[in-house]
Motif scaffolding. Structure first.
Motif, PDB file in Angstrom:
ATOM      1  N   ILE A 174     106.061  33.580 -56.273  1.00 11.95           N
ATOM      2  CA  ILE A 174     107.087  32.599 -55.898  1.00 11.95           C
ATOM      3  C   ILE A 174     108.447  33.273 -55.898  1.00 11.95           C
ATOM      4  CG2 ILE A 174     105.932  30.503 -56.629  1.00 11.95           C
ATOM      5  CD1 ILE A 174     107.571  30.689 -59.219  1.00 11.95           C
ATOM      6  N   SER A 175     109.300  32.772 -55.028  1.00 16.14           N
ATOM      7  CA  SER A 175     110.681  33.238 -55.015  1.00 16.14           C
ATOM      8  C   SER A 175     111.547  32.053 -54.620  1.00 16.14           C
ATOM      9  CB  SER A 175     110.848  34.372 -54.016  1.00 16.14           C
ATOM     10  OG  SER A 175     110.851  33.845 -52.711  1.00 16.14           O
ATOM     11  N   GLY A 195     115.243  36.855 -59.931  1.00 13.21           N
ATOM     12  CA  GLY A 195     116.177  36.721 -58.820  1.00 13.21           C
ATOM     13  C   GLY A 195     115.488  36.617 -57.482  1.00 13.21           C
ATOM     14  N   PRO A 196     116.066  37.211 -56.451  1.00 11.02           N
ATOM     15  CA  PRO A 196     115.478  37.102 -55.117  1.00 11.02           C
ATOM     16  C   PRO A 196     114.110  37.767 -54.996  1.00 11.02           C
ATOM     17  CG  PRO A 196     117.379  38.578 -55.119  1.00 11.02           C
ATOM     18  CD  PRO A 196     117.344  37.945 -56.453  1.00 11.02           C
ATOM     19  N   GLY A 207     108.741  23.025 -61.522  1.00 10.56           N
ATOM     20  CA  GLY A 207     107.309  23.102 -61.828  1.00 10.56           C
ATOM     21  C   GLY A 207     106.757  24.491 -61.572  1.00 10.56           C
ATOM     22  N   ALA A 208     107.099  25.033 -60.403  1.00 13.16           N
ATOM     23  CA  ALA A 208     106.569  26.350 -60.034  1.00 13.16           C
ATOM     24  C   ALA A 208     107.071  27.423 -60.991  1.00 13.16           C
ATOM     25  CB  ALA A 208     106.982  26.680 -58.603  1.00 13.16           C
ATOM     26  N   TYR A 209     108.372  27.417 -61.255  1.00 15.10           N
ATOM     27  CA  TYR A 209     108.935  28.442 -62.131  1.00 15.10           C
ATOM     28  C   TYR A 209     108.510  28.244 -63.572  1.00 15.10           C
ATOM     29  CZ  TYR A 209     111.601  31.376 -59.023  1.00 15.10           C
ATOM     30  OH  TYR A 209     111.948  32.307 -58.086  1.00 15.10           O
ATOM     31  N   ILE A 264     120.600  29.048 -59.317  1.00 14.59           N
ATOM     32  CA  ILE A 264     120.371  29.598 -60.660  1.00 14.59           C
ATOM     33  C   ILE A 264     119.170  30.530 -60.638  1.00 14.59           C
ATOM     34  CG2 ILE A 264     119.597  28.998 -62.986  1.00 14.59           C
ATOM     35  CD1 ILE A 264     121.369  26.550 -62.835  1.00 14.59           C
ATOM     36  N   LEU A 265     118.097  30.081 -59.998  1.00 10.72           N
ATOM     37  CA  LEU A 265     116.888  30.909 -59.934  1.00 10.72           C
ATOM     38  C   LEU A 265     117.189  32.226 -59.229  1.00 10.72           C
ATOM     39  CD1 LEU A 265     114.211  28.236 -58.997  1.00 10.72           C
ATOM     40  CD2 LEU A 265     114.561  29.324 -61.209  1.00 10.72           C
ATOM     41  N   LEU A 266     118.086  32.145 -58.255  1.00 10.37           N
ATOM     42  CA  LEU A 266     118.412  33.323 -57.469  1.00 10.37           C
ATOM     43  C   LEU A 266     119.252  34.318 -58.276  1.00 10.37           C
ATOM     44  CD1 LEU A 266     117.860  34.051 -54.519  1.00 10.37           C
ATOM     45  CD2 LEU A 266     120.067  33.120 -53.926  1.00 10.37           C
TER      46      LEU A 266
END
Lengths: 313, 491
Positions: free
Chosen positions: B383-384, B269-270, B200-202, B259-261
């Motif tokens: 967000i991260s 990424g981070p 949701g956030a991403y 995956i997000l990282l």
């Protein structure tokens, strides 16, 4: 076709036909080449000593097991000519609907589809109620599929549309009607796990009946009941057959119940059918007596000869 | 407010105690037929003393290395300091504490005759509870609605801090309510709920970054995307049962984070994504100067207005979650969820497609997680992947379990206690006066947190509000004790 009116109902107008059913678990053959019919509107009992494979047959019929071999045909209405069944078997479909009814090949269907479409309901040997839900809720869950359609798959239900409201009222009425029928109306708002054993048995039957089945499969409905509760159960089963026209297939150990209410009895021993007929026929069948009671040492040869002769015939 | 479960468990405890005592007296050679009542105060005292000595000896054995010896890094290796004084104190505390517990707490439990659970009492207590909850709900709602203004009026200095904290709490309430659908109603243990929060956030942050969409457009999209992810996860996973389901959901939560990282050129990424747009009120931003909401309303601009706005957004979102959940429970789908938790095989025998039913539960829960996630992104502005670790899943699950599976009000209480309580620990500066200036209460947050969880699980093993209210009523409303309600898979 020749005149068949003198044949018993299960030959003339079967609702369920099990043919050459075989179920193997690894090397163990639980059911071996079993064939029998369940007559429409009749009470058929499946009996046999412990471990004879009765519950396995049930699980195959209701889709909880997939049989290793065999065909299980369920008929709605007048459908079910031999050619239709053969055509359906050749094709890959699970069911065929025609003007006079519908045909289902249960061995091809999964458990919930059998209950939903083929209308075969069942109860369990060890009662499986929704213990944390009230008796009323138990009966409402059984009407899930109709209510889902009425609630527009939840969308209409969220907005409480009139169509859903009507369906909900009807479902409540039906549930209350069945609770009254099984004498549990005063416990409608109590959790099912709180009921005494006999009441739980009756509630489970009422819940199965709320799915509007054509065939009701009862796995040892009288187990653990006292004589009074057994008598009530007999009345309930008679009521179901008389008023709802539902055919009943039951497993039972209580011979009093079996002999009194069954129109047709099938006897299994070690996964093989050893007798098939009316209560009177079965009771006097020497192979049944041998399977249940065993035989005197002196009579072994005699009984074996009789059995041998039967097999030959 | 003792419930049947609590009394049942204490009966159980008493039974165990008696059994242990019999065993102990048997071992020490006393005739086992001796009645514990006739044994009188003397045997009680000696038994307690023996028990306390055993506990003290255990503490001494355990603490020998942990407390008695201390290794420090010194030039050329480790230096060993001996702290026998501390060990003696620790053992003394255990001994005295155990003795007091034996004499005053356990004794009373032991002497009380085990009461049979009376269903009548449950019913009347259930009715009082129902009346109580009926009365408390509107009060709580009013308090929640008026909260920002109460804060501004009551504590103008800290109002911003408190409103911010309440926004955080409400986010967790919403997440808890969303997870409650999956874990509490459908009984599917989901250890990776944070994945949907992250989706949701991403979703929002990426849609805003690449397509320039605003909060209100992205909010439903984020929910839908999270629900889709719920279904994608659900298809392969929901044929698993129990522990396996829990493990795979846990893995899924981690996969999303990894995956997000690692997909740096898309997700940052981070480094995360910064500059996530703030929500607007019908297109007007909360800013000073012309064109802002304050200017439009003709009031003086203050940064707190944006916090109040955020507070009401999350309040509405949370209430929506609550409303939908309560509504769904009374619909056939919700009843099927609960039936699924009670007995899956029975469900299948009644013609319920259990795979679809589980999928809808997963997707609905995931959707609310997605809403909450997109709110989180807009509140933070940044967000991260670090915000979506397993700890987050664990906290949300802890809220649901502590509140009582399936209970809406329990989730609220648990979030206020857990999130609010932890944050308030930061403010306990007066503890410094007791433990010295070096004492930093925030360092003990997790310890206290864990302790609180153990205490609640001992005291109320099925959560704070553990009874269930039926979804259809014939004549009278009852509450069903937790001892009858099944917990579903993987618990």
């Amino acid at each position: 076709m020749s005149d068949t009116s003198h044949y018993p109902v299960w030959e003339r107008d079967p609702v369920l036909t099990v043919e050459h059913l075989t179920m193997r678990f690894g090397g163990l053959v639980a059911v071996n080449d079993l064939s029998f019919n369940v007559g429409r509107g009749e009470i058929t009992a499946l009996i046999g000593p412990n471990g004879a494979g009765k519950t396995t047959v049930f699980n195959c019929v209701t889709g909880f097991y997939k049989p290793t071999e065999g065909r299980i045909v369920m008929r709605h209405g007048k459908a079910g000519k031999a050619d239709d069944i053969a055509a359906l078997t050749r094709g890959g479909r699970q069911s065929a609907t025609s003007a006079d009814g519908a045909l289902f090949l249960l061995e091809r269907m999964t458990d919930f589809r059998i209950s939903h479409h083929a209308k075969v309901a069942r109860t369990f040997q060890n009662i499986r109620l929704f213990g944390g839900m009230t008796t009323l809720e138990n009966l409402l869950v059984a009407q899930h599929n109709r209510l889902m359609v009425a609630s527009g798959f939840t969308i209409g239900g969220i907005f409480n549309l009139p169509g859903y409201r009507r369906a909900r009222e009807a479902a409540m009425e039906k549930a209350i009607g069945w609770l009254r029928q099984v004498n549990l109306l005063h416990r409608a708002d109590d959790p099912a796990a709180d009921l005494p054993y006999g009441d739980q048995r009756r509630l489970e039957i009422a819940r199965a009946m709320c799915t509007d089945p054509h065939l009701l499969c009862l796995d040892e409905p009288a187990a653990g009941l006292n004589p009074r509760e057994s008598a009530e159960l007999n009345d309930l089963l008679h009521y179901i057959r008389r008023e709802c026209g539902t055919s009943i297939l039951l497993i039972e150990h209580d011979m009093g119940v079996v002999m009194e209410i069954s129109d047709h009895i099938v006897v299994l021993d070690y996964g093989v059918k050893i007798s098939d007929g009316t209560a009177f026929e079965v009771r006097n069948d020497p192979s049944v007596i041998a399977a249940y009671l065993g035989v005197e040492d002196t009579e072994v040869e005699q009984v074996e000869a009789v059995l041998e002769a039967e097999v030959q015939a | 407010m003792a419930d049947p479960q609590a009394s049942a468990s204490s009966n159980h405890g008493a039974g165990e105690q008696v059994e242990l005592e019999n065993l102990r007296s048997g071992l020490s050679g006393e005739p086992p037929a001796i009645s514990p009542r006739r044994g009188g105060a003397k045997s009680q005292l000696s038994a307690s003393l023996v028990d306390a000595v055993v506990a003290g000896a255990l503490a001494a054995a355990l603490g020998f290395f942990f407390i008695g010896l201390r290794s420090d890094i010194a030039p050329g290796g480790l230096a060993l300091t001996q702290r026998w004084g501390a060990l003696v104190i620790a053992v003394a505390i255990v001994f005295v504490g155990r003795l007091l517990l034996n004499l005053f707490v356990y004794k009373r439990r032991r002497s009380a005759p085990p009461k049979a659970r009376a269903p009548k009492a449950t019913t009347s207590r259930g009715e009082t509870y129902a009346r109580f909850s009926k009365a408390i709900a509107p009060v709580l709602l009013l308090v929640a609605l008026a909260f920002p203004f109460l804060m501004i009026w009551g504590a103008p200095q800290q109002s911003r801090q408190y409103i911010d904290l309440s926004i955080l709490i409400l986010t967790y309430v919403m997440l808890g309510w969303g997870l409650n659908i999956v874990v509490g109603l459908a009984g599917l243990l989901d250890l990776g709920y944070v994945a949907f929060y992250a989706v949701g956030a991403y979703s929002f942050a990426l849609l805003a970054k690449y397509l320039g969409l605003g909060f209100w457009t992205c909010l439903p999209l984020a929910g839908i995307l999270a629900a889709c992810w719920g279904m994608i996860l659900g298809f392969p996973v929901l044929r698993l049962r129990g522990d396996y389901l829990a493990i795979v959901t846990l893995a899924f939560g981690e996969i999303i984070r990894v995956i997000l990282l690692n997909w740096s050129n898309f997700t940052g990424g981070p480094n995360g994504i910064s500059g996530v747009p703030k929500p607007t009120l019908f297109g007007y931003e909360f800013k000073s100067g012309a064109g802002g909401v304050a200017d439009l309303l003709g009031i003086h601009y203050s940064p707190i207005q944006r916090f109040i706005f955020l507070y009401y957004i999350i309040l509405v979102l949370a209430l929506l979650t609550n409303f939908v959940t309560l509504r769904l429970r009374r619909l056939p789908i919700g009843r099927a969820w609960e039936a699924l938790r009670e007995d899956e095989i029975a469900c299948r025998s009644l013609g319920i497609n259990t795979t679809n039913t589980k999928l809808t539960a997963f997707a609905t829960g995931a959707m609310f997680g997605g809403f909450a996630g997109s709110f989180f992104a807009t509140r933070q502005g940044f967000i991260s992947p670090e915000s979506f670790t397993f700890l987050e899943s664990a906290i949300i699950l802890a809220i649901v379990v502590l509140g009582g599976l399936g209970s809406q009000i329990g989730v609220v209480i648990a979030s206020v206690v857990m999130i609010g309580g932890i944050e308030l620990l930061r403010n306990l500066t007066f503890l410094k006066a007791i433990f010295g200036p070096d004492f930093d209460p925030t360092q003990y947050r997790m310890l206290i947190f864990g302790l609180a969880m153990v205490v609640i699980m001992v005291w109320k093993p099925r959560g704070l509000v553990s009874s269930r209210s039926p979804t259809a009523i014939y004549k009278r409303k009852t509450r069903i004790g937790a001892d009858m309600v099944a917990q579903g898979e993987g618990h």
